[in-house]
Each structure stands twice: as C-alpha cells, then as structure tokens.
Design an enzyme around this catalytic site. Structure first.
Site, PDB file in Angstrom:
ATOM      1  N   SER A  15      27.374 -49.258   7.201  1.00  0.00           N
ATOM      2  CA  SER A  15      28.747 -49.351   7.701  1.00  0.00           C
ATOM      3  C   SER A  15      28.788 -50.102   9.036  1.00  0.00           C
ATOM      4  O   SER A  15      29.744 -50.836   9.308  1.00  0.00           O
ATOM      5  CB  SER A  15      29.380 -47.964   7.826  1.00  0.00           C
ATOM      6  OG  SER A  15      28.782 -47.214   8.843  1.00  0.00           O
ATOM      7  N   MET A  89      15.365 -47.681  10.048  1.00  0.00           N
ATOM      8  CA  MET A  89      14.637 -46.424  10.203  1.00  0.00           C
ATOM      9  C   MET A  89      13.150 -46.589  10.533  1.00  0.00           C
ATOM     10  O   MET A  89      12.361 -45.690  10.244  1.00  0.00           O
ATOM     11  CB  MET A  89      14.820 -45.569   8.935  1.00  0.00           C
ATOM     12  CG  MET A  89      16.263 -45.178   8.673  1.00  0.00           C
ATOM     13  SD  MET A  89      17.051 -44.356  10.085  1.00  0.00           S
ATOM     14  CE  MET A  89      16.305 -42.740   9.937  1.00  0.00           C
ATOM     15  N   ARG A  90      12.769 -47.713  11.121  1.00  0.00           N
ATOM     16  CA  ARG A  90      11.368 -47.907  11.523  1.00  0.00           C
ATOM     17  C   ARG A  90      11.278 -48.118  13.025  1.00  0.00           C
ATOM     18  O   ARG A  90      12.193 -48.685  13.614  1.00  0.00           O
ATOM     19  CB  ARG A  90      10.770 -49.157  10.873  1.00  0.00           C
ATOM     20  CG  ARG A  90      10.780 -49.061   9.449  1.00  0.00           C
ATOM     21  CD  ARG A  90       9.891 -50.000   8.705  1.00  0.00           C
ATOM     22  NE  ARG A  90       9.761 -49.376   7.416  1.00  0.00           N
ATOM     23  CZ  ARG A  90       8.837 -48.510   7.091  1.00  0.00           C
ATOM     24  NH1 ARG A  90       7.839 -48.269   7.914  1.00  0.00           N
ATOM     25  NH2 ARG A  90       8.850 -47.913   5.936  1.00  0.00           N
ATOM     26  N   ASN A 106      19.884 -51.514  19.808  1.00  0.00           N
ATOM     27  CA  ASN A 106      20.042 -50.464  18.806  1.00  0.00           C
ATOM     28  C   ASN A 106      21.331 -49.675  19.075  1.00  0.00           C
ATOM     29  O   ASN A 106      21.789 -49.589  20.210  1.00  0.00           O
ATOM     30  CB  ASN A 106      18.843 -49.504  18.881  1.00  0.00           C
ATOM     31  CG  ASN A 106      18.891 -48.432  17.807  1.00  0.00           C
ATOM     32  OD1 ASN A 106      19.256 -48.696  16.658  1.00  0.00           O
ATOM     33  ND2 ASN A 106      18.518 -47.217  18.165  1.00  0.00           N
ATOM     34  N   HIS A 108      22.827 -45.755  18.519  1.00  0.00           N
ATOM     35  CA  HIS A 108      22.351 -44.405  18.227  1.00  0.00           C
ATOM     36  C   HIS A 108      23.525 -43.425  18.345  1.00  0.00           C
ATOM     37  O   HIS A 108      24.272 -43.463  19.324  1.00  0.00           O
ATOM     38  CB  HIS A 108      21.238 -44.027  19.215  1.00  0.00           C
ATOM     39  CG  HIS A 108      20.640 -42.693  18.903  1.00  0.00           C
ATOM     40  ND1 HIS A 108      19.727 -42.509  17.877  1.00  0.00           N
ATOM     41  CD2 HIS A 108      20.842 -41.477  19.445  1.00  0.00           C
ATOM     42  CE1 HIS A 108      19.393 -41.236  17.816  1.00  0.00           C
ATOM     43  NE2 HIS A 108      20.053 -40.583  18.757  1.00  0.00           N
TER      44      HIS A 108
HETATM   45  C1  GRF Z   1      24.436 -44.939  12.523  1.00  0.00           C
HETATM   46  O1  GRF Z   1      24.917 -43.669  12.848  1.00  0.00           O
HETATM   47  C2  GRF Z   1      23.622 -45.496  13.659  1.00  0.00           C
HETATM   48  O2  GRF Z   1      24.059 -45.064  14.904  1.00  0.00           O
HETATM   49  C3  GRF Z   1      22.247 -44.929  13.381  1.00  0.00           C
HETATM   50  O3  GRF Z   1      22.136 -44.978  11.974  1.00  0.00           O
HETATM   51  C4  GRF Z   1      23.417 -44.858  11.385  1.00  0.00           C
HETATM   52  C5  GRF Z   1      23.576 -45.979  10.406  1.00  0.00           C
HETATM   53  O4  GRF Z   1      24.737 -45.843   9.656  1.00  0.00           O
HETATM   54  N1  GRF Z   1      21.224 -45.656  14.078  1.00  0.00           N
HETATM   55  P1  GRF Z   1      25.267 -47.044   8.752  1.00  0.00           P
HETATM   56  O5  GRF Z   1      24.164 -47.370   7.745  1.00  0.00           O
HETATM   57  O6  GRF Z   1      25.557 -48.206   9.639  1.00  0.00           O
HETATM   58  O7  GRF Z   1      26.484 -46.520   8.073  1.00  0.00           O
END
Ligand code: GRF
Length: 191
Positions: A15, A89-90, A106, A108
């Site tokens: 998203s 996720m790495r 990034n 978060h």
């Molecule tokens: C988001 O909440 C971002 O802050 C975190 O991972 C999530 C990714 O969500 N690092 P999406 O795949 O962009 O919907």
C-alpha cells in the site's frame, strides 16, 4: 532537468508502494521495484503500473552479500539514485549500505525509538500506549535505528482494535512518506 530516479523495495501488500507511485507531485520517478517474496501481492501492483521489477528468493544465494551485489548491479543499470524501503522485510547489509550511502530511507509504523522491529503496531497496541505513530528514517546497520527524518503521531483510542489502529496508521503513512521524500529531495537538490 531529468527527474531523480528511485527504487522501492517491498515484501508485502504494497500500500505504501502504491501511495508513492500514485502521488503525482512526487519529485522523483519510481523507476524500479525490488521484492524478496515472489508470492507478494505488491508484485502485481508494480506490474499494473508498468514498473520494472526484480524479484528474488534470498535462499537462492549463498549470502546477503551475494544477492546485494546483484541488486547493486541492477540498480546501477537502471541509474537509481535513491532507495525507499516500504515494508521490505530484510535487514539491509553492508554492501547495499555502502553503495547507496545516505540514500536509503525506511518507513516504520511507530514513533521510533519505541517499538522497532516486527509488528510495531501490535507491540504498541499490547503496550496500551495512548499514542503511537509513523517514522521516516535513514537506514543504517541496525533494525529501525537510523537518523529520524520525520514523525507523525497517531492517537490510540479506547475502543481501537489492532485493525482499526493499523488502518489509521496507514492513512498517515500514505501521506507522510511521499511528503517527506519530496521535502528531503527538494532540500538536497536546492543546496
Ligand atoms: C508499513 O506499515 C510500513 O511502515 C512497514 O511495513 C508496512 C508495509 O505495508 N515498514 P504495505 O505493504 O506498504 O501495505
């Protein structure tokens, strides 16, 4: 002047990737997409937008250094200047950090330094805090530890579920990420 070229790295639903691509006043072009989960939903999104993708399984490589070297080659080939992590996720390794020093950002879903790492929304929810939020930061060797660029607070309501909290956090994420990128790149290009 030609636009700055950026790559988005994502592993999940995408998203935030979509929010960046959809933002028509973004000062850079999302010219490349990298994904480490060949079954991730975000891959179809990238393909619908016609954004060239590189999708890999880390387990097909002997080490992080090995896949990051290939990533660096691809990113150079596409003349990418900036990397925006959006649910990647790495942990970024030395090779990529060196090659794109100070140019990896990034997003978060917490007010760092609170609740770093996985399931930050769940961590905040379980901790019963009255507010949490979103952080945009530079990436360093640690997990969600790099210098903070921007933060926005999101209140946690009495009747929130983890899902309703997540929805409100995402609304903030989808505004804050493109806005912060624009402010940062404008500042850098004008100095
Ligand atoms: C988001 O909440 C971002 O802050 C975190 O991972 C999530 C990714 O969500 N690092 P999406 O795949 O962009 O919907």
């Amino acid at each position: 002047m030609s636009k700055i070229r950026a790559a988005v790295f994502a592993s999940g639903t995408g998203s935030n990737f979509e929010a960046l691509v959809e933002r028509d006043d973004l000062v850079c072009e999302i010219a490349f997409f990298v994904c480490d989960q060949p079954d991730a939903k975000v891959i179809e999104k990238a393909s619908n937008y016609g954004i060239e993708a590189f999708v890999f399984w880390a387990k097909d490589f002997s080490s992080k250094e090995a896949y990051e070297q290939l990533l660096i080659e691809k990113l150079r080939e596409k003349e990418i200047d900036w990397i925006f992590l959006a649910g990647y996720m790495r942990i970024v390794g030395h090779a990529l950090l060196r090659a794109f020093e100070g140019k990896i950002i990034n997003i978060h879903p917490s007010l760092l330094p609170d609740f770093p790492g996985k399931d930050a929304i769940g961590q905040a929810y379980e901790a019963n805090v009255r507010e949490t939020g979103v952080t945009i930061h530079f990436v360093d060797e640690g997990i969600d530890t790099g210098p903070i660029i921007a933060q926005e607070t999101v209140p946690v309501y009495e009747d929130d579920t983890k899902e309703t909290l997540k929805q409100r956090i995402q609304v903030v994420e989808h505004q804050l990420y493109p806005k912060t990128i624009n402010q940062l790149l404008k500042k850098i290009t004008s100095s």
